[in-house]
Motif scaffolding. Structure first.
Motif, PDB file in Angstrom:
ATOM      1  N   ARG A  82       0.848  -1.193   0.000  1.00 11.24           N
ATOM      2  CA  ARG A  82       0.000   0.000   0.000  1.00 11.24           C
ATOM      3  C   ARG A  82       0.885   1.246   0.000  1.00 11.24           C
ATOM      4  O   ARG A  82       1.052   1.885  -1.021  1.00 11.24           O
ATOM      5  CB  ARG A  82      -0.959  -0.040   1.204  1.00 11.24           C
ATOM      6  CG  ARG A  82      -2.147   0.878   1.043  1.00 11.24           C
ATOM      7  CD  ARG A  82      -1.862   2.326   1.374  1.00 11.24           C
ATOM      8  NE  ARG A  82      -1.484   2.510   2.768  1.00 11.24           N
ATOM      9  CZ  ARG A  82      -0.960   3.631   3.237  1.00 11.24           C
ATOM     10  NH1 ARG A  82      -0.729   4.672   2.444  1.00 11.24           N
ATOM     11  NH2 ARG A  82      -0.621   3.737   4.510  1.00 11.24           N
ATOM     12  N   ASP A  83       1.544   1.551   1.110  1.00 17.04           N
ATOM     13  CA  ASP A  83       2.390   2.748   1.115  1.00 17.04           C
ATOM     14  C   ASP A  83       3.597   2.522   0.201  1.00 17.04           C
ATOM     15  O   ASP A  83       4.033   3.429  -0.523  1.00 17.04           O
ATOM     16  CB  ASP A  83       2.857   3.062   2.544  1.00 17.04           C
ATOM     17  CG  ASP A  83       2.822   4.552   2.839  1.00 17.04           C
ATOM     18  OD1 ASP A  83       2.927   5.335   1.881  1.00 17.04           O
ATOM     19  OD2 ASP A  83       2.726   4.943   4.017  1.00 17.04           O
ATOM     20  N   HIS A 129       3.961   4.844  12.499  1.00 24.74           N
ATOM     21  CA  HIS A 129       4.065   4.764  11.040  1.00 24.74           C
ATOM     22  C   HIS A 129       4.961   5.931  10.639  1.00 24.74           C
ATOM     23  O   HIS A 129       4.524   7.078  10.678  1.00 24.74           O
ATOM     24  CB  HIS A 129       2.651   4.897  10.453  1.00 24.74           C
ATOM     25  CG  HIS A 129       2.592   4.976   8.967  1.00 24.74           C
ATOM     26  ND1 HIS A 129       2.017   3.985   8.190  1.00 24.74           N
ATOM     27  CD2 HIS A 129       3.022   5.922   8.088  1.00 24.74           C
ATOM     28  CE1 HIS A 129       2.078   4.322   6.921  1.00 24.74           C
ATOM     29  NE2 HIS A 129       2.683   5.500   6.824  1.00 24.74           N
ATOM     30  N   HIS A 139       7.800   7.964   8.138  1.00 27.40           N
ATOM     31  CA  HIS A 139       8.422   8.144   6.815  1.00 27.40           C
ATOM     32  C   HIS A 139       9.861   8.611   7.004  1.00 27.40           C
ATOM     33  O   HIS A 139      10.249   9.118   8.050  1.00 27.40           O
ATOM     34  CB  HIS A 139       7.577   9.103   5.976  1.00 27.40           C
ATOM     35  CG  HIS A 139       6.387   8.391   5.378  1.00 27.40           C
ATOM     36  ND1 HIS A 139       6.423   7.804   4.149  1.00 27.40           N
ATOM     37  CD2 HIS A 139       5.165   8.117   5.890  1.00 27.40           C
ATOM     38  CE1 HIS A 139       5.253   7.222   3.904  1.00 27.40           C
ATOM     39  NE2 HIS A 139       4.477   7.393   4.956  1.00 27.40           N
ATOM     40  N   ASN A 197       9.407   4.334   3.811  1.00 25.35           N
ATOM     41  CA  ASN A 197       8.881   4.090   5.160  1.00 25.35           C
ATOM     42  C   ASN A 197       9.969   3.427   6.000  1.00 25.35           C
ATOM     43  O   ASN A 197      11.037   3.078   5.487  1.00 25.35           O
ATOM     44  CB  ASN A 197       7.686   3.129   5.078  1.00 25.35           C
ATOM     45  CG  ASN A 197       6.451   3.773   4.485  1.00 25.35           C
ATOM     46  OD1 ASN A 197       6.469   4.232   3.357  1.00 25.35           O
ATOM     47  ND2 ASN A 197       5.381   3.811   5.241  1.00 25.35           N
TER      48      ASN A 197
END
Ligand code: KIV
Ligand code: ZN
Length: 512
Positions: A13-14, A202, A204, A239
């Motif tokens: 997804r990401d 989560h 980045h 990520n």
């Protein structure tokens, strides 16, 4: 007894939101099966409302995966949540992940909503998601730049509404470890019902701090879920990398109060699979999965390691799935040995027909290169087109002429939709000549935005692995090719990228 640290993988997804990393349904299925084999707790399979292709891919993952929870992302609105619920319905374990931005900047400039409206929307969405599924995650997008009082209010409200996991993303990679850990700790202390949900992070990697921030939040903040991706793939700088999180927690079990259930020996095969499917090569000095991560070059280090391994090694290469460039197969190896080694490496074989084709390519390679390493097998199997992606364009033959004082010249024959065409072109170098010759037949109009070559193993007879990135009409694709002849590898990579561009209709575009 250690507490459990939940590993939430968002590679599909990401990770897929990296330009050029979009995956077909078949590719997502291959990755999902490998993530399940590695014992990932939660697999975020995609964003079903983004496109019909993404919906189908999430649905296929939900139908296939049994051991891991299958999660779908949804913005905090009814349509997205209903679409996500529908996509994951067949899954044995399912999760809906809904999010809305909570920072003043995002609420005002992006959403044009007042904080109270955002809170109301979040609660309504979590309630709706809970009607479909017992496992609901809520994320405060741009959480690390949000006001703490508002975060406390919205998180208390969504937990009351039934969120079972609350996630505080550092969406733009702005946080630093101490600050981020404190944010999670303070929220857990101040939100009255914080014990009713699992706290998740989560991060980045815009400042290169995604792993450090995540680990600080686990260690000091009490987070018990980390969202991460294989090879650190993801939007912009990526990520937090799954392999680094898992191995840091395991290697430093003396400082972490928790551990994951990941089978670390599957880390390198998973990294290679993701790299070959997305066409994003892993940098050689990348921790854990880079080709040099366990290579000792200096004499002092080599001497130390030979005398006592732990002098310079904090982890064992084999514990994360490296097989140390072992010569595994050769010219005389049979089909059975070939199949057995693929199985040992966790490489998906597919049908008997696919195995036969791969074995034929293996024999061809073994004729050129007598020692076949595991890395060669990974590259060889990566060339197998996924069933829905049967190649429209195929290289039939090539002849390249390169001579001092003469312009390099490429002659080649391609099969396009089953019919053969020959062409030739000059270029400033042999690769340039070959690409110009291909373009003279295909007229793709694509722009070459990246070209890179890596040796897969050591020695001058090693295969070169080439990555070609093409861009056309805002769409970016990566092609990979491997061969002992790097010009042939380059042609294969270029054709692989062109074939992906041709599959516009069936490929998934995760970006909204
Ligand atoms: O980075 C982010 O904020 C996200 C959310 C959708 C979780 O990816
Ligand atoms: Zn993200």
């Amino acid at each position: 007894m250690k507490e459990h640290l939940i590993i939430f993988d968002t590679t599909m997804r990401d990770g897929e939101q990296s330009p050029g990393a979009s995956m077909t349904k078949e590719e997502k299925l291959r990755i999902a099966r490998q993530l399940e084999r590695m014992r990932v707790d939660v697999i975020e399979a995609g964003f079903p409302a983004a496109s019909p292709g993404d919906f189908d891919a999430v649905r296929a993952v939900a139908e296939t995966i049994k051991e891991s929870t299958v999660c779908a992302l949804a913005r905090a609105n009814d349509a997205d949540i209903e679409r996500a619920a529908e996509a994951i319905r067949p899954a044995k374990r399912q999760r809906i992940h809904t999010f809305i931005a909570t920072s003043p900047l995002h609420m005002e400039k992006k959403l044009g909503m007042r904080p109270d409206e955002v809170l109301e929307q979040a609660v309504r969405s979590v309630r709706l998601a809970r009607r479909y599924c017992d496992d609901v995650e809520f994320s405060t997008e741009d959480g690390s730049r949000s006001e703490i009082d508002f975060l406390c209010r919205i998180l208390e409200a969504v937990i009351d509404a039934g969120a079972t996991t609350v996630n505080i993303p550092d969406t733009v990679g702005y946080a630093v470890p101490e600050e981020y850990a404190n944010l999670i700790k303070t929220l857990r202390e101040r939100v009255p019902n914080s014990d009713k949900a699992i706290w998740s992070v989560h991060c980045h990697n815009d400042l290169g701090l995604a792993v450090a921030n995540s680990l600080a939040a686990v260690l000091e903040g009490g987070a018990r879920q980390v969202e991460c991706t294989i090879n650190g793939l993801g939007e912009r700088a990526g990520n937090a990398s799954l392999e680094e999180i898992v191995m840091a927690v395991r290697t430093r079990h003396d400082v972490f109060p928790c551990d994951t259930r990941i089978d670390a020996t599957q880390i390198v095969p998973t990294s290679k699979l993701v790299s070959t499917i997305t066409g994003f090569p892993v940098q050689p000095n990348k921790a854990i999965v880079g080709a040099n991560a366990f290579a000792h070059e200096s004499g002092i280090h080599q001497d130390g390691v030979l005398k006592h391994r732990e002098t310079y090694e904090i982890m064992r290469a084999e514990d994360v799935g490296w097989t140390a460039n072992k010569i595994v197969l050769g010219k005389h190896s049979g089909r059975r040995a070939f199949r057995a080694r693929l199985e040992e490496l966790g490489i998906e074989i597919g049908s008997e027909e696919q195995l036969n084709q791969a074995f034929a390519r293996f024999k061809e390679l073994a004729d050129k290169k007598h020692e076949i390493f595991d890395e060669d097998l990974f590259a060889l199997m990566a060339e197998e087109p996924a069933p829905s992606e049967q190649e429209r364009i195929r290289l039939v033959s090539t002849m390249i002429h390169s001579e001092t004082g003469e312009p390099p010249h490429a002659k080649l024959t391609l099969a396009i939709d089953g019919k053969e065409y020959s062409t030739e072109a000059d270029g400033s170098g042999p690769v340039d000549a070959a690409f110009k010759a291909i373009e003279s037949l295909v007229h793709s109009g694509a722009e070459l935005v990246l070209y890179s070559v890596n040796a897969i193993t050591q020695g001058t007879d090693a295969q070169g692995e080439v990555t070609v990135r093409l861009s056309k009409g805002g769409r970016i694709v990566n092609g990979l090719g491997a061969d002992t002849d790097i010009i042939v590898a380059s042609i294969k990579a270029y054709i692989n990228a062109l074939n992906k561009l041709q599959h516009d209709a069936v490929r998934i575009n995760p970006q909204l």
